[in-house]
Design a protein around this motif. Structure first.
Motif, PDB file in Angstrom:
ATOM      1  N   THR A   1     -24.658  26.675 -54.962  1.00 34.91           N
ATOM      2  CA  THR A   1     -23.686  26.333 -53.925  1.00 34.91           C
ATOM      3  C   THR A   1     -23.117  24.940 -54.165  1.00 34.91           C
ATOM      4  O   THR A   1     -21.904  24.725 -54.057  1.00 34.91           O
ATOM      5  CB  THR A   1     -24.347  26.406 -52.539  1.00 34.91           C
ATOM      6  OG1 THR A   1     -25.073  27.637 -52.428  1.00 34.91           O
ATOM      7  CG2 THR A   1     -23.322  26.301 -51.428  1.00 34.91           C
ATOM      8  N   ARG A   2     -23.983  23.999 -54.489  1.00 32.67           N
ATOM      9  CA  ARG A   2     -23.546  22.627 -54.754  1.00 32.67           C
ATOM     10  C   ARG A   2     -22.631  22.555 -55.980  1.00 32.67           C
ATOM     11  O   ARG A   2     -21.573  21.920 -55.959  1.00 32.67           O
ATOM     12  CB  ARG A   2     -24.760  21.728 -54.988  1.00 32.67           C
ATOM     13  CG  ARG A   2     -25.698  21.516 -53.808  1.00 32.67           C
ATOM     14  CD  ARG A   2     -26.835  20.606 -54.241  1.00 32.67           C
ATOM     15  NE  ARG A   2     -27.920  20.485 -53.313  1.00 32.67           N
ATOM     16  CZ  ARG A   2     -27.995  19.585 -52.329  1.00 32.67           C
ATOM     17  NH1 ARG A   2     -26.998  18.748 -52.152  1.00 32.67           N
ATOM     18  NH2 ARG A   2     -29.038  19.534 -51.532  1.00 32.67           N
TER      19      ARG A   2
ATOM     20  N   HIS B   1     -11.966  28.372 -51.088  1.00 34.63           N
ATOM     21  CA  HIS B   1     -12.288  27.809 -52.398  1.00 34.63           C
ATOM     22  C   HIS B   1     -12.120  28.881 -53.482  1.00 34.63           C
ATOM     23  O   HIS B   1     -12.713  29.959 -53.403  1.00 34.63           O
ATOM     24  CB  HIS B   1     -13.724  27.296 -52.402  1.00 34.63           C
ATOM     25  CG  HIS B   1     -14.014  26.325 -53.506  1.00 34.63           C
ATOM     26  ND1 HIS B   1     -13.927  26.658 -54.852  1.00 34.63           N
ATOM     27  CD2 HIS B   1     -14.400  25.019 -53.474  1.00 34.63           C
ATOM     28  CE1 HIS B   1     -14.234  25.620 -55.577  1.00 34.63           C
ATOM     29  NE2 HIS B   1     -14.517  24.610 -54.781  1.00 34.63           N
TER      30      HIS B   1
ATOM     31  N   THR C   1     -15.529  26.329 -46.192  1.00 33.06           N
ATOM     32  CA  THR C   1     -15.273  26.093 -47.611  1.00 33.06           C
ATOM     33  C   THR C   1     -15.048  27.414 -48.347  1.00 33.06           C
ATOM     34  O   THR C   1     -14.126  27.542 -49.170  1.00 33.06           O
ATOM     35  CB  THR C   1     -16.454  25.332 -48.248  1.00 33.06           C
ATOM     36  OG1 THR C   1     -16.604  24.063 -47.603  1.00 33.06           O
ATOM     37  CG2 THR C   1     -16.236  25.120 -49.738  1.00 33.06           C
TER      38      THR C   1
ATOM     39  N   TRP D   1     -20.104  21.498 -53.006  1.00 34.70           N
ATOM     40  CA  TRP D   1     -20.445  21.391 -51.579  1.00 34.70           C
ATOM     41  C   TRP D   1     -21.816  20.768 -51.399  1.00 34.70           C
ATOM     42  O   TRP D   1     -22.763  21.089 -52.119  1.00 34.70           O
ATOM     43  CB  TRP D   1     -20.430  22.773 -50.931  1.00 34.70           C
ATOM     44  CG  TRP D   1     -20.736  22.765 -49.462  1.00 34.70           C
ATOM     45  CD1 TRP D   1     -19.862  22.567 -48.445  1.00 34.70           C
ATOM     46  CD2 TRP D   1     -22.019  22.961 -48.850  1.00 34.70           C
ATOM     47  NE1 TRP D   1     -20.516  22.630 -47.220  1.00 34.70           N
ATOM     48  CE2 TRP D   1     -21.836  22.871 -47.447  1.00 34.70           C
ATOM     49  CE3 TRP D   1     -23.301  23.197 -49.351  1.00 34.70           C
ATOM     50  CZ2 TRP D   1     -22.897  23.020 -46.548  1.00 34.70           C
ATOM     51  CZ3 TRP D   1     -24.355  23.341 -48.450  1.00 34.70           C
ATOM     52  CH2 TRP D   1     -24.140  23.245 -47.074  1.00 34.70           C
TER      53      TRP D   1
ATOM     54  N   ASP E   1     -19.696  24.630 -42.058  1.00 39.03           N
ATOM     55  CA  ASP E   1     -18.935  23.893 -43.063  1.00 39.03           C
ATOM     56  C   ASP E   1     -18.856  24.675 -44.364  1.00 39.03           C
ATOM     57  O   ASP E   1     -17.800  24.718 -45.013  1.00 39.03           O
ATOM     58  CB  ASP E   1     -19.575  22.525 -43.303  1.00 39.03           C
ATOM     59  CG  ASP E   1     -18.671  21.602 -44.105  1.00 39.03           C
ATOM     60  OD1 ASP E   1     -17.697  21.079 -43.533  1.00 39.03           O
ATOM     61  OD2 ASP E   1     -18.935  21.430 -45.310  1.00 39.03           O
ATOM     62  N   LEU E   2     -19.956  25.319 -44.745  1.00 42.52           N
ATOM     63  CA  LEU E   2     -19.919  26.130 -45.961  1.00 42.52           C
ATOM     64  C   LEU E   2     -19.019  27.349 -45.781  1.00 42.52           C
ATOM     65  O   LEU E   2     -18.251  27.697 -46.687  1.00 42.52           O
ATOM     66  CB  LEU E   2     -21.324  26.568 -46.368  1.00 42.52           C
ATOM     67  CG  LEU E   2     -21.362  27.471 -47.603  1.00 42.52           C
ATOM     68  CD1 LEU E   2     -20.805  26.756 -48.831  1.00 42.52           C
ATOM     69  CD2 LEU E   2     -22.771  27.982 -47.872  1.00 42.52           C
TER      70      LEU E   2
END
Length: 322
Positions: A293-294, A223, A219, A299, A215-216
Motif C-alpha cells: 500500500t505504501r 490513483h 486515494t 500512501w 483516507d486510503l
C-alpha cells in the motif's frame, strides 16, 4: 475534474465516515444508497436512495454519470449468528448483492468499483514475525470471510475482462469516534476502572483508525496504480492487547488496572467456557504488512495511533455527559 461518487452503506460506521470525507472534500457529487430511511445520514448528499442493494436491481439510472462506486455496505460478521445457514445468508448479500451492483455499474459505464472487504479473507491469525500481505493466498475460515473472498474473486474476474477497474481494500479492526462492539466494551471497562487480567499479553494486533481507512479509500478512488489491486490497511503500528489497553486508558485519563495473568491461562479458561474465539482475539496475533500500500500508492497513514485513540476517547466521554 470532479468525480461523481455512488456510495453504499452510508449510515454504517465506515460508510458514514467516507460520506463525511467526500462532502468535506467539496469537489465531488455524492449519491448515497441506504437500506433504512429511519437512520439519517449525517451529511448532505446530493441524492439519497433508500433501497436494499442485496435484493434490488435497476440501479442503472442512479448510476448514470457516476465515475466511482464505493461499496461499503455488507452483511457484517456477527457473534452467535442465528441463521440456520450463515454462509448462504452472507453469500446473498456479500456476493450476490455485490456482483449485481457491480454488473449494473458496468452497464452504466462506471469506471471504478472500490470494494471494502475484510482481513478475514486472509485468515484469522498470524504467527510471530509473519504478518499477512496483500498478495498472500487467501485462507478465509468463517462464512463472513468466505463470502468476502468469493465477492473479491468475481469482482476481479470482471476487471480481468476489462469491464471495470476494481480496487479491493481489506481493513483490519476499525476504530474511531462512535465505534461499537468490542472496542466500545473495552473503553467501558477502562472508564469504570474494572480490573482486567490482560497485563501480560505479548501478541501483535494491527488496527486501523477510521480516518486512516477513509483516507486510503479516497486515494484508491482515483490513483492510477490502484486499479485491479488488493490492498491491506492499518495504522502502521502494531500493538499488543496489553499495550492497547494501557494507551487507551491514557487517552481516557484513567488508570489501566491490569493483572499479569499469563496468556496460556487465559486461553485455558476461555476454552473451558466455550470462548476459544474470544481468547484468540485477546491473546492471539493478527498483524498485516502494508508495504504494498505504501509503495504502490505512495500512501502513509495520516493519523497516528495515539491521536486516533484520543479522538475516540473524547467522543466516548462526551457521549457519557449527554
Amino acid at each position: 475534474m470532479a468525480q461523481q461518487v455512488f456510495l453504499t452503506g452510508a449510515t454504517g460506521f465506515v460508510g458514514a465516515a467516507i460520506a463525511r470525507r467526500l462532502v468535506a472534500d467539496g469537489a465531488r457529487s455524492l449519491v448515497c444508497a441506504v437500506r433504512n430511511d429511519s437512520v439519517q445520514i449525517a451529511v448532505q448528499a446530493q441524492r439519497v436512495l433508500c433501497r436494499d442493494f442485496a435484493v434490488s436491481d435497476g440501479w442503472q439510472s442512479a448510476l448514470s454519470g457516476v465515475d466511482v462506486v464505493v461499496h461499503a455496505a455488507a452483511r457484517v460478521h456477527v457473534m452467535n449468528d442465528t441463521e440456520t445457514d450463515p454462509l448462504a445468508a452472507f453469500r446473498k448479500v456479500n456476493v450476490e448483492g455485490t456482483l449485481n451492483l457491480a454488473r449494473e455499474a458496468v452497464a452504466a459505464g462506471v469506471k471504478r468499483f472500490v470494494f471494502i472487504s475484510s482481513i478475514k479473507v486472509n485468515g484469522e491469525g498470524t504467527a510471530p514475525g509473519m504478518p499477512y500481505r496483500a498478495d498472500d493466498i487467501a485462507a478465509p475460515q468463517d462464512p463472513y470471510g468466505i463470502s468476502k473472498h468469493e465477492a473479491e474473486q468475481q469482482l476481479l474476474q470482471l476487471a480481468a475482462e476489462g469491464a471495470i477497474e476494481v480496487v479491493i481494500v481489506r481493513p483490519v479492526l476499525v476504530y474511531g469516534p462512535g465505534v461499537k462492539a468490542n472496542f466500545l466494551a473495552m473503553m467501558r471497562w477502562l472508564q469504570r476502572g474494572v480490573m482486567l487480567p490482560f497485563g501480560a499479553i505479548d501478541n501483535r494486533r494491527s488496527l486501523v483508525a477510521v480516518d486512516n481507512l477513509v483516507d486510503l479509500v479516497v486515494t484508491c478512488m482515483s490513483h492510477p496504480a490502484a486499479a485491479n489491486q488488493v490492498f491491506l490497511v492499518s495504522d502502521g503500528e502494531d500493538l499488543s492487547t496489553t499495550q492497547l489497553l494501557r494507551r487507551m486508558a491514557m487517552a481516557l485519563g484513567r488508570p489501566a488496572r491490569l493483572l499479569p495473568v499469563p496468556a496460556w491461562m487465559l486461553r485455558l479458561a476461555a476454552a473451558s467456557v466455550g470462548r476459544k474465539a474470544l481468547s484468540q482475539r485477546l491473546c492471539g496475533s493478527l498483524a498485516v504488512d502494508i508495504e504494498k500500500t505504501r509503495t504502490l500508492l505512495g500512501w502513509n497513514p495520516p493519523v497516528k495511533v495515539d491521536a486516533a485513540l484520543s479522538a475516540t476517547a473524547r467522543h466516548y466521554q462526551d457521549s457519557l455527559r449527554k
